[in-house]
Design a protein around this motif. Structure first.
Motif, short mmCIF file in Angstrom:
data_model
loop_
_atom_site.label_atom_id
_atom_site.label_comp_id
_atom_site.label_asym_id
_atom_site.label_seq_id
_atom_site.Cartn_x
_atom_site.Cartn_y
_atom_site.Cartn_z
N LEU B 46 5.80 34.12 35.04
CA LEU B 46 6.14 33.53 33.74
C LEU B 46 4.85 32.71 32.90
N ASP B 47 4.09 32.19 33.90
CA ASP B 47 2.94 31.69 33.43
C ASP B 47 2.07 32.86 32.88
N TRP B 48 2.09 33.99 33.43
CA TRP B 48 1.25 34.92 32.61
C TRP B 48 1.80 35.80 31.52
N PHE B 49 3.16 35.75 31.38
CA PHE B 49 3.98 36.25 30.24
C PHE B 49 3.76 35.44 29.27
N VAL B 50 3.78 34.10 29.46
CA VAL B 50 3.37 33.10 28.29
C VAL B 50 1.96 33.29 27.82
N PHE B 51 1.19 33.26 28.49
CA PHE B 51 -0.41 33.79 28.27
C PHE B 51 -0.55 34.71 27.50
N SER B 165 10.62 19.63 32.56
CA SER B 165 9.44 18.86 31.95
C SER B 165 8.11 19.67 32.29
N ALA B 166 8.05 19.58 33.68
CA ALA B 166 7.12 20.12 34.30
C ALA B 166 6.86 21.47 33.73
N ARG B 167 7.72 22.50 34.00
CA ARG B 167 7.72 23.77 33.64
C ARG B 167 7.05 23.91 32.19
N LEU B 168 7.50 23.28 31.18
CA LEU B 168 7.33 23.36 29.81
C LEU B 168 6.02 23.11 29.73
N GLY B 169 5.54 21.92 30.47
CA GLY B 169 3.89 21.73 30.34
C GLY B 169 3.22 22.80 30.97
N ARG B 170 3.59 23.37 31.74
CA ARG B 170 2.72 24.67 32.21
C ARG B 170 2.89 25.87 31.13
N ASN B 171 4.04 25.99 30.54
CA ASN B 171 4.06 27.26 29.62
C ASN B 171 3.15 26.73 28.39
#
Lengths: 221, 437
Positions: B46-51, B165-171
């Motif tokens: 998901l990190d890289w998808f968003v990136f 919230s942590a996940r959205l921060g990473r996104n």
């Protein structure tokens, strides 16, 4: 089918003695192959003289023919329409320059005889939209995004999209056409006889507002 | 920095706090959200998808007009294409959210949208003729309307309301890294190779984006969580859903606040960049480039922090911070002359950007939690954002023409202060109850 005919009288106005003279029947695509380079060269050689109205009219007439016009637009969308507009304006302002403008009464005769056209060497003309504007020291200042003409069809200024990064923060500046110099050796760019600093402080160009065209015949870099 | 890479600490901390918290509220979603355990593969993917998606979307920004200019497009045609895209991007928001709500697999919806974006980007790069550019612009705008909600839905479905919230921060962090790097890379590409090469570079990032998307394990995305609490939501009943959303008062207030934010924010960077071009003789391009890229890096660094603090402090203090930074930036732009200081003030954009990137989906998830219309609510707020942004550019342009740009900046700062007041006076804290003590 369009008949393209070129006479010495009309090629003379470009002042290039070794231009090919063509009398041929051709379809739209073939006409376009000749017209597009011609249009390019026309824009380059524009400042040479007003007798070129003849060429303009010839081009305009060809442009009005549907197949040739369509083919031309496919290849050079902006250049085609630009030439056409100029040609219209020029023929209105200078109707008696010896150009074979067909009148209503001999319209049929003209159609039978074919449409006059002029063939110009392709490397002498180029489209100006999107080309880079360089300062006299060679700095890139932006791209030409538009040309503005006055009511008589005379080109007055080029609109240069100056500065910015990836399209953010650029300013559209109107630069007097006489400050622009086309170097025959450097296709795809135009040298502006002004510095970057002179351009950046100029007011932004907006359509339908008083236009401040910076530069002019006496502008010193 | 370790949790920036690992996503561990916030998730490890949260269950313990939930255990000692007040009794769990009744409802089926309580059980479902209590202990989601997405695999590391899915979270990284998901990190890289968003990136990579941010890379592609950056290519569709202001650069399109530069690219079309080099392809000898007239300004009228460029304006027409951009306006068409903007209109679709605005009216498509709510249907986009409804589509994600109705979909059974968020991942496939996202995949289709990414493919559409990729196809339109390549079409634009390969043949810039009017029909293709026009339709690809519309396709991309429509796909974006789906992608925004879909990413938040996948995140929520993956980690649940505890870890969100942590996940959205990473996104937000990866998205802004992506767009910052894409802007820098495209600038270099345009300078050294060609404008078309820059565009192809951005378009080609769809391939790794799709690859990353398919690394997310679809069985770990809980459809009930992704839709905001109810498994079979929004099916054929988007209008009723929308009407029910209008009864959620905090959501309406929040949409109003976000619209005010964009009203103040959207025109600020373009106008400030234009001022830099006007005032700096030698380094204008570098300054403008930095003003675009640097705030993205600030967002990348700050948003994981925002994600954590949103759990600890609640949403309101961060929302206040966001609007305060916006108003201060407007005031600074109005009074600063030096282009370097303008660029420094633009860094505040990163503060607001980080806060908003995390808080918008988070607050929507908070308030639409039980309705089953999480994505529809995102679409509605997205629509408010779009309205604010499009009015902003028009109004700011008019004021700076009619008067001058400091006046325009003051006006935008005024909108920011209005938003600040609205947050302060009207916006309730939306953090779920069990987290408050």
């Amino acid at each position: 089918m369009i008949e393209v005919r070129s006479s010495t009288q009309r090629t003379r106005c470009l002042q290039r003695p070794n231009l090919p003279t063509v009398t041929a029947k051709m379809n739209g695509r073939e006409a376009a192959a000749i017209l597009v380079p011609s249009a390019r060269r026309f824009l380059c050689g524009w400042r040479r003289g007003k007798e070129e109205t003849a060429v303009l009219v010839a081009l305009a007439l060809l442009g009005a023919q549907a197949p040739a016009g369509a083919a031309t637009r496919n290849l050079q969308p902006i250049a085609g329409s630009f030439v056409w507009r100029l040609a219209q304006a020029a023929s209105e302002s200078q109707p008696n320059t010896g150009a074979p403008t067909p009148r209503d009464d001999d319209k049929n005769k003209a159609e039978k005889a074919g449409v006059p056209a002029t063939v110009v060497d392709g490397e002498q003309l180029e489209s100006v939209l999107g080309i880079e504007a360089l300062s006299s020291t060679g700095d890139n200042m932006g791209r030409i995004v538009d040309i503005i003409v006055d009511r008589s069809g005379q080109i007055r200024a080029a609109i240069i999209d100056f500065g910015g990064f990836l399209g953010v923060g650029s300013r559209k500046i109107a630069v007097d056409w006489r400050s622009l110099h086309f170097d025959p050796k450097k296709a795809g760019s135009v040298v502006v006889n002004l510095t970057k600093d002179q351009l950046r402080v100029a007011p932004v160009y907006k359509a339908a507002e008083p236009v401040v065209m910076i530069g002019g015949p006496d502008a010193k870099p | 920095m370790s949790d920036f890479l690992g996503a561990g600490p916030p998730r490890r901390k949260l269950p313990s706090r939930a255990e000692k918290g007040s009794p769990a509220p009744p409802g089926p979603d309580r059980q479902r959200t209590s202990s989601p355990s997405p695999s590391l593969t899915s979270r990284r993917a998901l990190d890289w998808f968003v990136f990579f998606l941010a890379d592609v979307q950056t290519g569709f920004g202001a650069f399109v007009s530069v690219y079309l200019t080099t392809e000898k497009w007239t300004q009228t045609d460029i304006g027409l294409v951009l306006t068409a895209g903007a209109v679709v991007g605005l009216v498509g928001q709510i249907p986009g959210g409804a589509i994600v709500d109705a979909a059974r697999s968020e991942r496939w919806v996202a995949a289709a949208a990414v493919a559409a974006v990729g196809i339109s980007a390549f079409a634009l790069a390969m043949s810039p003729i009017f029909v293709i550019v026009f339709s690809s612009r519309i396709l991309q705008a429509g796909a974006s309307c789906v992608l925004g909600p879909a990413i938040a839905a996948i995140s929520l479905g993956l980690v649940g309301s505890k870890g969100i919230s942590a996940r959205l921060g990473r996104n937000a962090s990866f998205a802004s890294l992506g767009s910052g790097l894409a802007a820098a890379g495209m600038g270099a590409c345009a300078y050294y190779i060609s404008d078309r090469a820059a565009f192809i570079l951005a378009a080609s990032m769809t391939v790794p984006a799709l690859f990353a998307l398919f690394q997310i394990r679809t069985h770990e995305i809980d459809p009930a969580r992704a839709h905001g609490g109810v498994a079979k939501s929004g099916q054929g009943n988007a209008i009723a859903g929308l009407l029910s959303l209008f009864e959620i008062r905090p959501l309406l207030i929040f949409a109003g606040c976000v619209a005010l934010f964009q009203l103040a924010n959207a025109a600020m960077l373009p106008l400030a960049a234009s001022m830099m071009t006007l005032r700096s003789s030698k380094f204008a391009t570098i300054l403008v480039a930095t003003s675009i890229v640097a705030p993205q890096l600030v967002v990348a660094v700050l948003s994981p922090w925002v994600g954590r603090k949103a759990e600890l402090w609640g949403r309101r203090p961060l929302l206040v911070l966001c609007f305060a930074a916006l108003a201060v930036r407007g005031l600074l732009f109005a009074f600063l002359i030096n282009p370097y200081l303008l660029m420094a003030a633009q860094l505040l954009d990163g503060v607001s950007g980080a806060a908003l990137a995390v808080l918008v989906p988070l607050i929507i998830a908070d308030v639409s939690g039980k309705t089953g219309h999480f994505n529809l609510a995102q679409g509605a707020v997205g629509c408010a954002v779009g309205v604010g942004a499009s009015i902003s550019t028009t109004v700011a342009g008019y004021v700076s023409d009619r008067f001058d740009s400091p006046t325009a900046f003051l006006m935008m700062a005024g909108f920011g202060l209005l938003g600040l007041a609205a947050v302060w006076l009207a916006m309730p804290e939306t953090r779920p109850n069990e987290e408050r003590d």
